[in-house]
Write an enzyme that holds these catalytic residues in place. Sequence first.
Site, PDB file in Angstrom:
ATOM      1  N   ASP A   1      38.534  36.851  32.411  1.00 38.11           N
ATOM      2  CA  ASP A   1      38.354  35.784  33.407  1.00 38.11           C
ATOM      3  C   ASP A   1      39.702  35.355  33.983  1.00 38.11           C
ATOM      4  O   ASP A   1      40.739  35.499  33.337  1.00 38.11           O
ATOM      5  CB  ASP A   1      37.645  34.591  32.732  1.00 38.11           C
TER       6      ASP A   1
ATOM      7  N   LEU B   1      38.237  55.757  20.719  1.00 35.24           N
ATOM      8  CA  LEU B   1      37.865  54.407  21.159  1.00 35.24           C
ATOM      9  C   LEU B   1      36.565  54.478  21.939  1.00 35.24           C
ATOM     10  O   LEU B   1      36.404  55.327  22.822  1.00 35.24           O
ATOM     11  CB  LEU B   1      38.969  53.831  22.072  1.00 35.24           C
TER      12      LEU B   1
ATOM     13  N   HIS C   1      41.415  40.779  41.348  1.00 40.07           N
ATOM     14  CA  HIS C   1      40.595  41.814  40.702  1.00 40.07           C
ATOM     15  C   HIS C   1      41.384  43.128  40.620  1.00 40.07           C
ATOM     16  O   HIS C   1      41.315  43.848  39.622  1.00 40.07           O
ATOM     17  CB  HIS C   1      39.293  42.026  41.478  1.00 40.07           C
TER      18      HIS C   1
HETATM   19  C1  IPE Z   1      32.205  35.619  33.172  1.00 38.01           C
HETATM   20  O1  IPE Z   1      33.096  35.049  34.081  1.00 38.01           O
HETATM   21  C2  IPE Z   1      31.811  36.990  33.612  1.00 38.01           C
HETATM   22  C3  IPE Z   1      32.877  37.980  33.597  1.00 38.01           C
HETATM   23  C4  IPE Z   1      34.077  37.816  33.125  1.00 38.01           C
HETATM   24  C5  IPE Z   1      32.509  39.264  34.115  1.00 38.01           C
HETATM   25  P1  IPE Z   1      32.614  34.039  35.211  1.00 38.01           P
HETATM   26  O2  IPE Z   1      33.840  33.565  35.887  1.00 38.01           O
HETATM   27  O3  IPE Z   1      31.585  34.690  36.054  1.00 38.01           O
HETATM   28  O4  IPE Z   1      31.906  32.904  34.350  1.00 38.01           O
HETATM   29  P2  IPE Z   1      31.698  31.352  34.591  1.00 38.01           P
HETATM   30  O5  IPE Z   1      31.006  31.208  35.927  1.00 38.01           O
HETATM   31  O6  IPE Z   1      33.058  30.719  34.620  1.00 38.01           O
HETATM   32  O7  IPE Z   1      30.886  30.896  33.432  1.00 38.01           O
HETATM   33  C1  IPE Z   2      36.893  37.377  36.400  1.00 41.65           C
HETATM   34  O1  IPE Z   2      37.670  36.619  37.226  1.00 41.65           O
HETATM   35  C2  IPE Z   2      36.337  38.583  37.097  1.00 41.65           C
HETATM   36  C3  IPE Z   2      34.876  38.549  37.257  1.00 41.65           C
HETATM   37  C4  IPE Z   2      34.093  37.610  36.810  1.00 41.65           C
HETATM   38  C5  IPE Z   2      34.281  39.672  37.964  1.00 41.65           C
HETATM   39  P1  IPE Z   2      37.061  35.525  38.190  1.00 41.65           P
HETATM   40  O2  IPE Z   2      36.796  36.140  39.522  1.00 41.65           O
HETATM   41  O3  IPE Z   2      35.892  34.846  37.563  1.00 41.65           O
HETATM   42  O4  IPE Z   2      38.280  34.529  38.301  1.00 41.65           O
HETATM   43  P2  IPE Z   2      38.244  32.943  38.399  1.00 41.65           P
HETATM   44  O5  IPE Z   2      37.432  32.422  37.255  1.00 41.65           O
HETATM   45  O6  IPE Z   2      37.619  32.610  39.725  1.00 41.65           O
HETATM   46  O7  IPE Z   2      39.674  32.536  38.324  1.00 41.65           O
HETATM   47 MG    MG Z   3      35.701  33.185  36.419  1.00 43.40          MG
END
Ligand code: IPE
Ligand code: IPE
Ligand code: MG
Length: 243
Positions: free
Chosen positions: A11, A122, A28
């Site tokens: 995240d 792995l 990303h």
């Molecule tokens: C969780 O992250 C899903 C992934 C890392 C793929 P999100 O950013 O989508 O989750 P919430 O919305 O903060 O719970």
């Molecule tokens: C995690 O990073 C990637 C996915 C959930 C695909 P986020 O896109 O959720 O990043 P934040 O939480 O907005 O910083």
């Molecule tokens: Mg996120």
Amino acid sequence: MSGLHVGIIMDGNGRWARAQGKPRWRGHLAGVDSVRDVVRGAPDLGVTTLTLYAFSSDNWKRPRGEVGRLFWLLREYCQRERAELVENGVRLTQIGRRDRIPKSALAELKKTEQATARGRRLHLRLAIDYSARWAISEATKRLARRVEQGRLDCKAISCDTLRRAIANGVPDPDLIIRTAGEQRLSDFLLWEAAYAELYFTSVLWPDFRRGELALALSEFQQRERRFGGVLDAGDAAATAVGQ
Ligand code: IPE
Ligand code: IPE
Ligand code: MG
């Protein structure tokens, strides 16, 4: 020898990009470099199964453009990394729904799963269009069908039956890491995480490299895992008698 199973909720890509004044997708993109580095470093840290949460079933709620880029990145990752994964003995598989993954990404994913099928160093599991609740309901459906067909006695269903239906032979995660400060599971490995150690770090995913994984694992090594029991059975017996 079976080593550790680590799950990572990757995240913070969006926040990383924002902090640099860049669009979200750049986060990303940088996140893929972290995936590469963590996958390279994991085996030497004693990890034999690595489950990476890459796209949740709730992530479909995001803008179309962002979703499109995420699946483009998946396709690119599979294409570019395939040879190295094979060389490094990594077996890549996907968990989650497959029916909604864009065709071109799915084709590359399948190719990579096939090419890496013999990897033994792995097991890299990518959770894509994944929802733990969905996985549990699918497993339940499969068991119900077997009951319907008279191949399974309803009374014989136990936690073990469900575990086998859900986890498909993969050991439970020992450690679940979530980056970027949030302290929740967001529908990740809900059944399997029953006794997982949880590790939360404020480090954003694009800044999380193998050194951060090593740090998480060294903290994990300090944890006392009891699984509901007691560590020193002799001592516990003495206490119970003495009260
Ligand atoms: C969780 O992250 C899903 C992934 C890392 C793929 P999100 O950013 O989508 O989750 P919430 O919305 O903060 O719970
Ligand atoms: C995690 O990073 C990637 C996915 C959930 C695909 P986020 O896109 O959720 O990043 P934040 O939480 O907005 O910083
Ligand atoms: Mg996120």
